[in-house]
Design an enzyme around this catalytic site. Structure first.
Site, PDB file in Angstrom:
ATOM      1  N   ASP A  82     -59.220 -38.425 139.381  1.00 28.25           N
ATOM      2  CA  ASP A  82     -58.267 -37.453 138.846  1.00 28.25           C
ATOM      3  C   ASP A  82     -57.378 -36.937 139.969  1.00 28.25           C
ATOM      4  OD1 ASP A  82     -60.251 -35.867 140.044  1.00 28.25           O
ATOM      5  OD2 ASP A  82     -59.996 -34.249 138.592  1.00 28.25           O
ATOM      6  N   TYR A 124     -55.333 -34.806 142.840  1.00 30.76           N
ATOM      7  CA  TYR A 124     -55.674 -33.744 143.784  1.00 30.76           C
ATOM      8  C   TYR A 124     -55.412 -32.404 143.106  1.00 30.76           C
ATOM      9  CZ  TYR A 124     -55.500 -37.384 147.425  1.00 30.76           C
ATOM     10  OH  TYR A 124     -55.711 -38.503 148.192  1.00 30.76           O
ATOM     11  N   PHE A 156     -54.424 -41.173 145.221  1.00 37.27           N
ATOM     12  CA  PHE A 156     -54.594 -41.113 146.680  1.00 37.27           C
ATOM     13  C   PHE A 156     -53.363 -40.591 147.429  1.00 37.27           C
ATOM     14  CE2 PHE A 156     -57.821 -44.346 145.552  1.00 37.27           C
ATOM     15  CZ  PHE A 156     -58.941 -43.723 146.075  1.00 37.27           C
ATOM     16  N   HIS A 201     -66.305 -46.129 147.866  1.00 36.23           N
ATOM     17  CA  HIS A 201     -65.136 -45.243 147.839  1.00 36.23           C
ATOM     18  C   HIS A 201     -64.761 -44.856 149.275  1.00 36.23           C
ATOM     19  CE1 HIS A 201     -62.662 -41.723 146.892  1.00 36.23           C
ATOM     20  NE2 HIS A 201     -62.519 -42.273 145.699  1.00 36.23           N
TER      21      HIS A 201
END
Length: 225
Positions: free
Chosen positions: A64, A66, A77, A186
């Site tokens: 989701d 920031y 990202f 991740h």
């Protein structure tokens, strides 16, 4: 809410009339009128707007947006210019440096990737300020799953970079023999040392694209100062 206006619109159009989407639309519309929600409403669909379906070569799946002020702008990202580069993206840059020799830039603005055919897609497209995962389960996952199914149907080479378990949960939807699926931990500081560092996904992606006669991605994000 912003609108999708390019070649994504036709294949996604059936979703807009489904009951889940009508409910999602109302929920999100009300949230923007009563709370601080990110990204700005006009940026919700930026991943689709900046990377038309016909131009997608690489898919990076995030979770989701920031949730701090000024960060999110619709690309997973990525953060807006002038915003401190978040830790996960710092680790992505470190892997790029080790893999391809890219220097680590002074910003986290990834629009350059999006405009080269890298779809930077979060599975949830909105979030309440300072509350991670606050819009999980309101319907966005169903919408972005539809987009992933549309991508799976594209009859051309494509690369998926699935980092971490939530992204890898989409693997069962991907069975196109023309597509390459790469998985790793991740890039978060909590997990990057468990297999993200050293995955060499960026060089593998470019090798695959070139093998199939496509231009490689220029992964170098330039300094802005």
């Amino acid at each position: 809410m912003g609108m999708i206006q390019n070649d994504w619109l036709e294949p996604l159009k059936p979703e807009f009339s489904r009951p889940y989407y009508r409910k999602l639309y109302q929920t999100v519309k009300e949230a923007y009128s009563t709370e601080l929600i990110f990204p700005p409403a006009n940026d919700i669909f930026n991943a689709f707007e900046l990377t038309p379906l016909s131009e997608v070569k690489v898919v990076i799946i995030g979770q989701d947006p920031y949730h701090d002020v000024g960060q999110a702008h619709g690309l997973c990202f990525s953060v807006k210019p002038g915003v401190k580069t978040p830790p996960s993206l710092v680790n992505i840059y470190k892997e790029l440096q080790n893999d391809l020799g890219c220097y680590i830039p002074d910003n986290g603005y990834l629009e350059k990737w999006a405009r080269q055919g890298v779809l930077l897609l979060n599975t949830v497209l909105t979030v309440r300020a300072h509350k991670a995962n606050s819009h999980r389960g309101i319907g966005w996952e169903e919408f972005t799953d539809a987009a992933i199914r549309i991508l799976n149907e594209q009859d051309r080479p494509m690369v998926y970079l699935l980092w971490g378990r939530p992204a890898q949960s989409k693997k069962s939807m991907l069975h196109n023999p023309k597509h390459l699926i790469l998985t790793a931990a991740h890039p978060s500081p909590l997990s990057a040392h468990n297999g993200f560092f050293g995955c060499r996904h960026f060089s593998q992606t470019n090798a695959f694209l070139e093998e199939h006669g496509l231009a490689p991605i220029d992964w170098q994000i330039e300094n802005r100062s």
